[in-house]
Design a protein around this motif. Structure first.
Motif, PDB file in Angstrom:
ATOM      1  N   GLY C  20       0.800  -1.218   0.000  1.00  0.00           N
ATOM      2  CA  GLY C  20       0.000   0.000   0.000  1.00  0.00           C
ATOM      3  C   GLY C  20       0.836   1.273   0.000  1.00  0.00           C
ATOM      4  N   VAL C  21       2.154   1.125   0.289  1.00  0.00           N
ATOM      5  CA  VAL C  21       3.001   2.314   0.416  1.00  0.00           C
ATOM      6  C   VAL C  21       3.434   2.818  -0.959  1.00  0.00           C
ATOM      7  CG1 VAL C  21       5.134   3.230   1.393  1.00  0.00           C
ATOM      8  CG2 VAL C  21       3.864   1.451   2.609  1.00  0.00           C
ATOM      9  N   VAL C  22       3.148   4.086  -1.237  1.00  0.00           N
ATOM     10  CA  VAL C  22       3.655   4.674  -2.478  1.00  0.00           C
ATOM     11  C   VAL C  22       4.982   5.329  -2.136  1.00  0.00           C
ATOM     12  CG1 VAL C  22       3.165   6.206  -4.404  1.00  0.00           C
ATOM     13  CG2 VAL C  22       1.289   5.110  -3.173  1.00  0.00           C
ATOM     14  N   ALA C  23       6.081   4.656  -2.473  1.00  0.00           N
ATOM     15  CA  ALA C  23       7.394   5.154  -2.063  1.00  0.00           C
ATOM     16  C   ALA C  23       7.865   6.285  -2.974  1.00  0.00           C
ATOM     17  CB  ALA C  23       8.403   4.017  -2.052  1.00  0.00           C
ATOM     18  N   VAL C  24       7.581   6.148  -4.271  1.00  0.00           N
ATOM     19  CA  VAL C  24       7.901   7.217  -5.223  1.00  0.00           C
ATOM     20  C   VAL C  24       6.650   7.445  -6.054  1.00  0.00           C
ATOM     21  CG1 VAL C  24       9.257   7.856  -7.242  1.00  0.00           C
ATOM     22  CG2 VAL C  24      10.376   6.717  -5.327  1.00  0.00           C
ATOM     23  N   GLY C  41      15.445  15.634   1.328  1.00  0.00           N
ATOM     24  CA  GLY C  41      14.067  15.375   1.730  1.00  0.00           C
ATOM     25  C   GLY C  41      14.038  14.633   3.038  1.00  0.00           C
ATOM     26  N   PRO C  42      12.911  14.710   3.756  1.00  0.00           N
ATOM     27  CA  PRO C  42      12.816  14.051   5.059  1.00  0.00           C
ATOM     28  C   PRO C  42      12.960  12.533   4.939  1.00  0.00           C
ATOM     29  CG  PRO C  42      10.801  15.309   4.543  1.00  0.00           C
ATOM     30  CD  PRO C  42      11.677  15.378   3.367  1.00  0.00           C
ATOM     31  N   ASN C  43      13.154  11.900   6.081  1.00  0.00           N
ATOM     32  CA  ASN C  43      13.233  10.436   6.118  1.00  0.00           C
ATOM     33  C   ASN C  43      11.971   9.803   5.546  1.00  0.00           C
ATOM     34  OD1 ASN C  43      15.448   8.975   6.931  1.00  0.00           O
ATOM     35  ND2 ASN C  43      15.276   9.735   9.041  1.00  0.00           N
ATOM     36  N   GLY C  44      12.145   8.753   4.735  1.00  0.00           N
ATOM     37  CA  GLY C  44      10.978   8.073   4.178  1.00  0.00           C
ATOM     38  C   GLY C  44      10.389   8.789   2.981  1.00  0.00           C
ATOM     39  N   ALA C  45      11.095   9.800   2.471  1.00  0.00           N
ATOM     40  CA  ALA C  45      10.561  10.580   1.353  1.00  0.00           C
ATOM     41  C   ALA C  45      10.626   9.814   0.037  1.00  0.00           C
ATOM     42  CB  ALA C  45      11.331  11.895   1.226  1.00  0.00           C
ATOM     43  N   GLY C  46      11.450   8.763  -0.005  1.00  0.00           N
ATOM     44  CA  GLY C  46      11.553   7.980  -1.238  1.00  0.00           C
ATOM     45  C   GLY C  46      12.863   8.171  -1.975  1.00  0.00           C
ATOM     46  N   LYS C  47      13.847   8.761  -1.296  1.00  0.00           N
ATOM     47  CA  LYS C  47      15.115   9.051  -1.956  1.00  0.00           C
ATOM     48  C   LYS C  47      15.879   7.765  -2.290  1.00  0.00           C
ATOM     49  CE  LYS C  47      16.562  11.464   1.597  1.00  0.00           C
ATOM     50  NZ  LYS C  47      15.451  11.253   2.543  1.00  0.00           N
ATOM     51  N   THR C  48      16.018   6.898  -1.275  1.00  0.00           N
ATOM     52  CA  THR C  48      16.739   5.651  -1.524  1.00  0.00           C
ATOM     53  C   THR C  48      16.021   4.816  -2.571  1.00  0.00           C
ATOM     54  OG1 THR C  48      17.690   5.632   0.691  1.00  0.00           O
ATOM     55  CG2 THR C  48      17.570   3.527  -0.442  1.00  0.00           C
ATOM     56  N   THR C  49      14.687   4.818  -2.497  1.00  0.00           N
ATOM     57  CA  THR C  49      13.923   4.076  -3.495  1.00  0.00           C
ATOM     58  C   THR C  49      14.219   4.611  -4.891  1.00  0.00           C
ATOM     59  OG1 THR C  49      12.208   3.735  -1.839  1.00  0.00           O
ATOM     60  CG2 THR C  49      11.608   3.324  -4.130  1.00  0.00           C
ATOM     61  N   MET C  50      14.362   5.928  -5.006  1.00  0.00           N
ATOM     62  CA  MET C  50      14.714   6.523  -6.300  1.00  0.00           C
ATOM     63  C   MET C  50      16.043   5.945  -6.798  1.00  0.00           C
ATOM     64  SD  MET C  50      14.015   8.570  -8.707  1.00  0.00           S
ATOM     65  CE  MET C  50      12.837   9.847  -8.307  1.00  0.00           C
ATOM     66  N   VAL C  57      17.621  -2.003  -9.035  1.00  0.00           N
ATOM     67  CA  VAL C  57      17.288  -2.931  -7.954  1.00  0.00           C
ATOM     68  C   VAL C  57      15.774  -3.180  -7.952  1.00  0.00           C
ATOM     69  CG1 VAL C  57      17.282  -3.246  -5.451  1.00  0.00           C
ATOM     70  CG2 VAL C  57      19.266  -2.248  -6.580  1.00  0.00           C
ATOM     71  N   TYR C  58      15.002  -2.126  -8.223  1.00  0.00           N
ATOM     72  CA  TYR C  58      13.556  -2.283  -8.420  1.00  0.00           C
ATOM     73  C   TYR C  58      13.193  -1.817  -9.818  1.00  0.00           C
ATOM     74  CZ  TYR C  58      13.441  -2.274  -3.292  1.00  0.00           C
ATOM     75  OH  TYR C  58      13.656  -2.542  -1.975  1.00  0.00           O
ATOM     76  N   THR C  59      12.075  -2.353 -10.318  1.00  0.00           N
ATOM     77  CA  THR C  59      11.539  -1.870 -11.582  1.00  0.00           C
ATOM     78  C   THR C  59      10.306  -1.036 -11.269  1.00  0.00           C
ATOM     79  OG1 THR C  59      12.279  -3.893 -12.629  1.00  0.00           O
ATOM     80  CG2 THR C  59      10.686  -2.578 -13.841  1.00  0.00           C
TER      81      THR C  59
HETATM   82  N1  LIG Z   1      11.599  -2.878  -0.032  1.00  0.00           N
HETATM   83  C1  LIG Z   1      10.628  -2.134   0.551  1.00  0.00           C
HETATM   84  N2  LIG Z   1       9.518  -2.748   0.982  1.00  0.00           N
HETATM   85  C2  LIG Z   1       8.532  -2.025   1.556  1.00  0.00           C
HETATM   86  N3  LIG Z   1       8.576  -0.710   1.745  1.00  0.00           N
HETATM   87  C3  LIG Z   1       9.673  -0.051   1.347  1.00  0.00           C
HETATM   88  C4  LIG Z   1      10.760  -0.729   0.728  1.00  0.00           C
HETATM   89  N4  LIG Z   1      11.706   0.182   0.420  1.00  0.00           N
HETATM   90  C5  LIG Z   1      11.230   1.380   0.830  1.00  0.00           C
HETATM   91  N5  LIG Z   1      10.005   1.253   1.386  1.00  0.00           N
HETATM   92  C6  LIG Z   1       9.173   2.333   1.907  1.00  0.00           C
HETATM   93  O1  LIG Z   1       9.183   3.374   0.993  1.00  0.00           O
HETATM   94  C7  LIG Z   1       9.241   4.615   1.646  1.00  0.00           C
HETATM   95  C8  LIG Z   1      10.428   5.401   1.169  1.00  0.00           C
HETATM   96  O2  LIG Z   1      11.602   4.825   1.673  1.00  0.00           O
HETATM   97  P1  LIG Z   1      13.066   5.309   1.280  1.00  0.00           P
HETATM   98  O3  LIG Z   1      13.151   5.410  -0.180  1.00  0.00           O
HETATM   99  O4  LIG Z   1      14.022   4.415   1.955  1.00  0.00           O
HETATM  100  O5  LIG Z   1      13.123   6.754   1.947  1.00  0.00           O
HETATM  101  P2  LIG Z   1      14.356   7.726   2.189  1.00  0.00           P
HETATM  102  O6  LIG Z   1      15.569   7.115   1.582  1.00  0.00           O
HETATM  103  O7  LIG Z   1      13.947   8.984   1.541  1.00  0.00           O
HETATM  104  O8  LIG Z   1      14.479   7.881   3.661  1.00  0.00           O
HETATM  105  C9  LIG Z   1       9.268   4.328   3.136  1.00  0.00           C
HETATM  106  O9  LIG Z   1       7.969   4.437   3.634  1.00  0.00           O
HETATM  107  C10 LIG Z   1       9.745   2.894   3.200  1.00  0.00           C
HETATM  108  O10 LIG Z   1       9.210   2.261   4.334  1.00  0.00           O
END
Ligand SMILES: Nc1ncnc2c1ncn2[C@@H]1O[C@H](COP(=O)(O)OP(=O)(O)O)[C@@H](O)[C@H]1O
Ligand SMILES: [Mg+2]
Lengths: 293, 300, 257
Positions: C20-24, C41-50, C57-59
């Motif tokens: 359910g989480v929209v990370a990006v 951006g704040p923690n959990g903003a989606g930076k690492t996911t980007m 690593v993800y598609t």
């Molecule tokens: N592999 C994953 N499975 C489930 N949720 C994830 C996963 N990776 C990231 N998230 C969620 O996506 C959101 C963004 O995370 P992240 O990109 O790590 O943020 P940031 O790097 O900006 O702190 C967070 O809510 C995190 O819990």
């Protein structure tokens, strides 16, 4: 040399060749496999049946075994290497059980659980020694080139390894095939070192022995794997342990090793050409100094 | 007659399935928490079978006291194995595969130790049940299997109660999502792990007794844990409900194949089914039925 | 030859969901070649996911990512690395089975042009290429100040040095675009200062594009030429550090959270 000692050394050498394959696969790459005995069985039966059914010489049987092992390994590896940890291990166990059952089932060709008789015991100690040395050089080359680094990276952190540019699946498959060849060659040699082979020679216990040796010597150390292979094959032989007690000791060793020294006895230590040279040089200097003094 | 034969096969399949189910649940329980396949489960089954044999012969007692001893013995043994074999590796945060390797080594060690000490001999339980089989309308129903089915159902019901109605059970379920959540609830993780192993071992104890009664006692008795492993995989990694359903499916499948195709191919087919599930449906039967979302025992 | 005009990386309307989480959420990034840019951006903003999306690593579930005008959406991480993107990880992921030297050598030699068969046979070509790579490894270790640590195991390195080793390892795969995920996290002020110098130096000396994620605002402000601000998975602002700092959306995101 007594014929008893020769035959012990031949079997030890064959075991060491199988250990090399296991070291590449499980030691360096972290792929715990019970499939090595399956490839040993393929090699053994290819050589044995090649001789008894078609009159093929040992060398040809050995090559046929390698080719079949590569083909089978390609299929099995493609399917199982997508699986993680325990599942890969158990799927490869399934593979070697299937091989065993196939050998039992098609008894009119393979001799079934009775096995194959009348193989000439024509494998000699020098032949085993040469093949082992070739295998040792191959394994050492593997370890010190990018292949070894890629394997260790994959074993340590598969995702990071992939992100650093390794095609993880392709690499694992290559290692799987190379170790299949080691297994197959060891199997062919085994067949021609005895007069007789049967499917149950290639069972779970043999897999466990190989795994024990690699973990005991050290998953990072080729020196350790070979030393452990020598010690654990020769010792029970010399001490005349029965098969049961041998396995009791093996499994006890692995439990203790895993609990107290999971990197194995030798850790990351390798014997190297330079170290040996230094050692000899120092000794030379010491004795020279003594001579002068 | 043909119909009757089929019915008999189904009965045999379900009996076999109930054996697998009991083993698989104990196996899956540990998997759901520590995420590794614990093959030492098989040696707890084997040693419990010896224990029950010794106890019932030596003290000349009936089924229930023997069952109790096997439950307590199996549970205790599993906890001892955990403390000696797994805890040191868990404490060092060693890779999961080490736990797996140690569990195999322990099961082989105990198996060979028993072989070396007692020889490969079969030991036979004295009859603990009055009749060995019921014959109804041309069908044979082995009473041991019925007893086993009954015991499985009762044991699973108790397990459900513990998992859903007691604090420690809730902690175990929490731990199956993340081993360290119980810590947050103020519950000691080692305690949760120990209780899980005790329950798992107790189930192994029950399996050991009934397996010993129906198959006799020998050092390789624990080998059946491989079937439990397959059932657990087909069931969906760590899902208890999936493991139970898959056990019965596997029991039926194997019986049918053995009856109609031949015993030699049975192990291959089981393995093939397992690999197909792993490759194409890793959530297993539980995933197919929507029982559980994956690796947890949240829903049964 | 610096092509300041070219866009090296396009992230077009990219969305990533976990359950359910929209990370990006429909994010857009256009990164010009040769830039030293940052994502904050704040923690959990989606930076690492980007970063995980860019490095394969993800598609993404929606949108497209292009690198050097070539679509890389759906490519595997190793393919993307070979195309010229390399990265570090927020929580350091060094190879503990390899020493400092071999960690870098692994990345450097991954593309060495000898085959599996040539390697196990130990042909002379193999050793020649291995020697060539060895000098590259020394160069990258020197670049981040890790000369002299070759034989050390990464887990025995001080934390700050581990971060530097990850950068050296990423550089060794010769990227055109380097992604650094919170390179200064866990460092003390002097180490942060030193790291900034290293990053600046790498950027100049190797003439590569760098995109970094950072929490240390002063570091970002002083070394980045361009910034993207993410919040709740969306890019809410983009521009040079001064203008971004004054953006009302950004102020709201930082003060409000
Ligand atoms: N592999 C994953 N499975 C489930 N949720 C994830 C996963 N990776 C990231 N998230 C969620 O996506 C959101 C963004 O995370 P992240 O990109 O790590 O943020 P940031 O790097 O900006 O702190 C967070 O809510 C995190 O819990
Ligand atoms: Mg992050």
């Amino acid at each position: 040399m007594s014929s008893y000692l020769t035959s012990v050394l031949i079997f030890t050498g064959i075991n060491l060749i199988a250990v090399l394959g296991m070291f590449l696969l499980m030691g360096l790459t972290g792929l715990l496999s019970f499939g090595q005995v399956g490839f040993m069985a393929i090699g053994a039966y290819a050589a044995a049946l090649g001789y008894t059914k078609f009159g093929l010489p040992f060398g040809i049987g050995l090559l046929i075994g390698i080719v079949i092992s590569l083909l089978v390994g390609l299929v099995i590896g493609t399917v199982t290497l997508k699986l993680k940890n325990d599942y890969f291990a158990l799927a490869t166990y399934g593979f070697s059980e299937v091989i065993k059952n196939v050998l039992i089932y098609f008894s009119s060709f393979t001799g079934g659980s009775m096995g194959v008789f009348g193989i000439p015991a024509s494998v000699t100690l020098p032949l085993v020694a040469v093949i082992f040395l070739v295998g040792l050089v191959i394994t050492r080359n593997f370890k010190v080139t990018k292949l070894g680094r890629n394997s260790l990276a994959i074993r340590n952190d598969e995702l990071a390894a992939q992100v650093m540019g390794i095609n993880v699946f392709k690499h694992k498959l290559s290692v799987f095939l190379l170790s299949a060849v080691f297994g197959s060659v060891a199997g062919s040699l085994l067949a021609f070192a005895t007069y007789y082979i049967e499917p149950n020679l290639f069972d779970w216990n043999r897999s466990i022995s190989l795994i024990v040796i690699v973990f005991f010597g050290g998953i990072n150390s080729l020196t350790g794997a070979v030393t452990a292979g020598l010690a654990l094959t020769l010792l029970p032989e010399v001490l005349h342990f029965g098969a049961e007690w041998r396995m009791v000791i093996y499994t006890f060793i692995i439990i203790v090793t895993m609990i107290f020294r999971p990197t194995g006895l030798f850790g990351r230590w390798e014997i190297s050409g330079r170290q040996m040279m230094d050692w000899f040089r120092n000794r030379g200097q010491r004795s020279a100094a003594r001579g002068r003094g | 007659m043909v119909k009757c034969l089929l019915l008999q096969q189904i009965i045999n399949g379900l009996s076999l399935g109930s054996v697998y189910a009991l083993i698989a649940v104990g196996f899956a329980l540990v998997f759901s928490i520590l995420k590794f396949s614990n093959f030492s489960h098989g040696s707890v089954i084997m040693l419990s079978a010896y224990l029950g044999l010794w106890f019932s012969n030596n003290f000349n007692v009936g089924l229930l006291p023997t069952l109790l001893v096997c439950i307590l013995g199996g549970g205790t043994l599993a906890v001892i194995i955990e403390k000696i074999g797994f805890k040191p590796i868990r404490d060092k945060e060693g890779p999961l595969i080490y736990l797996f390797v140690v569990s195999i080594a322990i099961s082989m060690f105990l198996q060979y130790l028993m072989t070396a000490l007692l020889g490969g001999r079969f030991f036979i339980y004295k009859p603990l049940l009055k009749t060995s089989a019921w014959r109804v309308a041309g069908l044979t129903i082995p009473v041991v299997n019925l007893a086993m089915l009954g015991a499985s159902v009762i044991a699973l019901a108790i397990l459900l109660y513990v998992l859903y109605r007691t604090t420690i059970g809730i902690a175990i379920r929490a731990a199956s999502t993340d081993l360290f959540t119980p810590n947050l609830l103020g519950i000691n993780i080692d305690l949760v792990v120990s209780v899980t192993f005790f329950i798992s071992g107790a189930l192994a104890g029950i399996s050991g007794l009934f397996l010993g009664m129906s198959l006799n006692v020998y050092p390789q008795l624990g080998g059946l844990v491989m079937k439990a492993f397959i059932a657990t995989v087909i069931g969906g990694l760590g899902s208890l409900g999936g493991a139970v359903i898959a056990s019965f499916m596997l029991g039926l499948l194997e019986t049918m194949i053995t009856a109609y195709i031949g015993g030699a191919v049975t192990p291959m087919v089981s393995f093939a089914v397992m690999i197909l599930f792993l490759l194409f449906k890793p959530e297993g039967v539980a995933g197919l039925l929507g029982l559980s979302s994956g690796t947890t025992t949240q829903k049964l | 030859m610096k092509n300041e005009q070219g866009t090296i990386l396009h992230v077009d309307n990219v969305t990533m969901r976990f359950g359910g989480v929209v990370a990006v959420n429909g994010a857009n990034i256009r990164l010009r070649r040769g830039r030293l840019a940052g994502i904050i951006g704040p923690n959990g903003a989606g930076k690492t996911t980007m970063f995980n999306l860019i490095s394969g690593v993800y598609t993404p579930v929606e949108g497209e990512i292009r690198f050097k005008d070539q679509a890389i959406t759906g490519k595997s991480p190793d393919e993307i690395t070979h195309l010229g993107i390399s990265r570090t990880f927020q929580n350091i992921r060094l190879f503990e089975g390899l020493n400092v030297y071999d960690n870098v050598k692994m990345a450097a030699s991954c593309r060495s042009e000898y085959s599996f068969l040539e390697a196990i046979l130990g042909l002379p070509k193999v050793w020649k290429l291995e020697r060539e790579v060895a000098s590259e490894v020394e160069y990258y270790l020197d670049l981040v100040g890790l000369s002299g640590y070759e034989k050390v195991w990464p887990e025995n390195l001080a934390y700050g040095l581990q971060r530097k080793l990850e950068i050296a390892r990423a550089l060794a795969s010769k990227p055109e675009l380097l992604l650094l995920d919170e390179p200064a996290a866990g460092l003390n002020p002097t180490e942060v200062q030193e790291l900034m110098e290293i990053i600046r130096h790498i950027h100049k000396e190797l003439d590569i594009t760098i995109l970094l994620i950072e929490h240390h605002m002063d570091m970002v402000m002083s070394i980045c030429e361009e910034l993207w601000v993410m919040n709740f998975g969306a890019v809410i602002a983009n521009g040079d550090p001064e203008s971004v700092q004054q953006d009302p959306e950004v102020l709201k995101a930082y003060l409000g959270s």
